[in-house]
Design a protein around this motif. Sequence first.
Motif, PDB file in Angstrom:
ATOM      1  N   ASN A 123      -7.778   6.178   1.770  1.00  0.00           N
ATOM      2  CA  ASN A 123      -8.644   5.343   2.610  1.00  0.00           C
ATOM      3  C   ASN A 123      -9.009   6.053   3.910  1.00  0.00           C
ATOM      4  O   ASN A 123     -10.161   5.994   4.353  1.00  0.00           O
ATOM      5  N   TRP A 157      -0.172   7.351  -0.646  1.00  0.00           N
ATOM      6  CA  TRP A 157      -1.354   7.996  -1.223  1.00  0.00           C
ATOM      7  C   TRP A 157      -2.600   7.136  -1.019  1.00  0.00           C
ATOM      8  O   TRP A 157      -3.651   7.652  -0.648  1.00  0.00           O
ATOM      9  N   GLU A 158      -2.495   5.821  -1.268  1.00  0.00           N
ATOM     10  CA  GLU A 158      -3.637   4.930  -1.074  1.00  0.00           C
ATOM     11  C   GLU A 158      -4.086   4.912   0.380  1.00  0.00           C
ATOM     12  O   GLU A 158      -5.282   4.901   0.680  1.00  0.00           O
ATOM     13  N   TRP A 159      -3.131   4.917   1.286  1.00  0.00           N
ATOM     14  CA  TRP A 159      -3.458   4.900   2.706  1.00  0.00           C
ATOM     15  C   TRP A 159      -4.183   6.186   3.095  1.00  0.00           C
ATOM     16  O   TRP A 159      -5.186   6.157   3.810  1.00  0.00           O
ATOM     17  N   PRO A 168      -3.422  10.528  -8.107  1.00  0.00           N
ATOM     18  CA  PRO A 168      -2.229   9.825  -7.619  1.00  0.00           C
ATOM     19  C   PRO A 168      -0.983  10.324  -8.321  1.00  0.00           C
ATOM     20  O   PRO A 168      -1.015  10.761  -9.480  1.00  0.00           O
ATOM     21  N   THR A 207       0.839  -1.193   0.000  1.00  0.00           N
ATOM     22  CA  THR A 207       0.000   0.000   0.000  1.00  0.00           C
ATOM     23  C   THR A 207       0.877   1.247   0.000  1.00  0.00           C
ATOM     24  O   THR A 207       1.768   1.389   0.832  1.00  0.00           O
TER      25      THR A 207
END
Length: 86
Positions: free
Chosen positions: A34, A29-31, A79, A26
């Motif tokens: 979320n 950015w994804e974290w 992203p 992960t």
Amino acid sequence: MTDRYNIHSQLEHLQSKYIGTGHADTSKWEWLVNQHRDSYCSYMGHFDLLNYFSVAENESKARVRFNLMEKMLQPCGPPSDKPDDA
């Protein structure tokens, strides 16, 4: 040894079942996405908090809910193209 394998398999099961738990690959950015989406969902799900936001912003509850839904599309912007080394 079996306890370690059992815990590892349980963690993999949680990570496959729930998107927000993350995994080893992960990105930052994804974290963050979320975390922001979970926060916005919580704000919309708690009626009193939504009322507080609507009074503070001097907007209707429907408008505040709509704004939160729009923020959920890309809460942290697009992203990045470069990989995170952090």
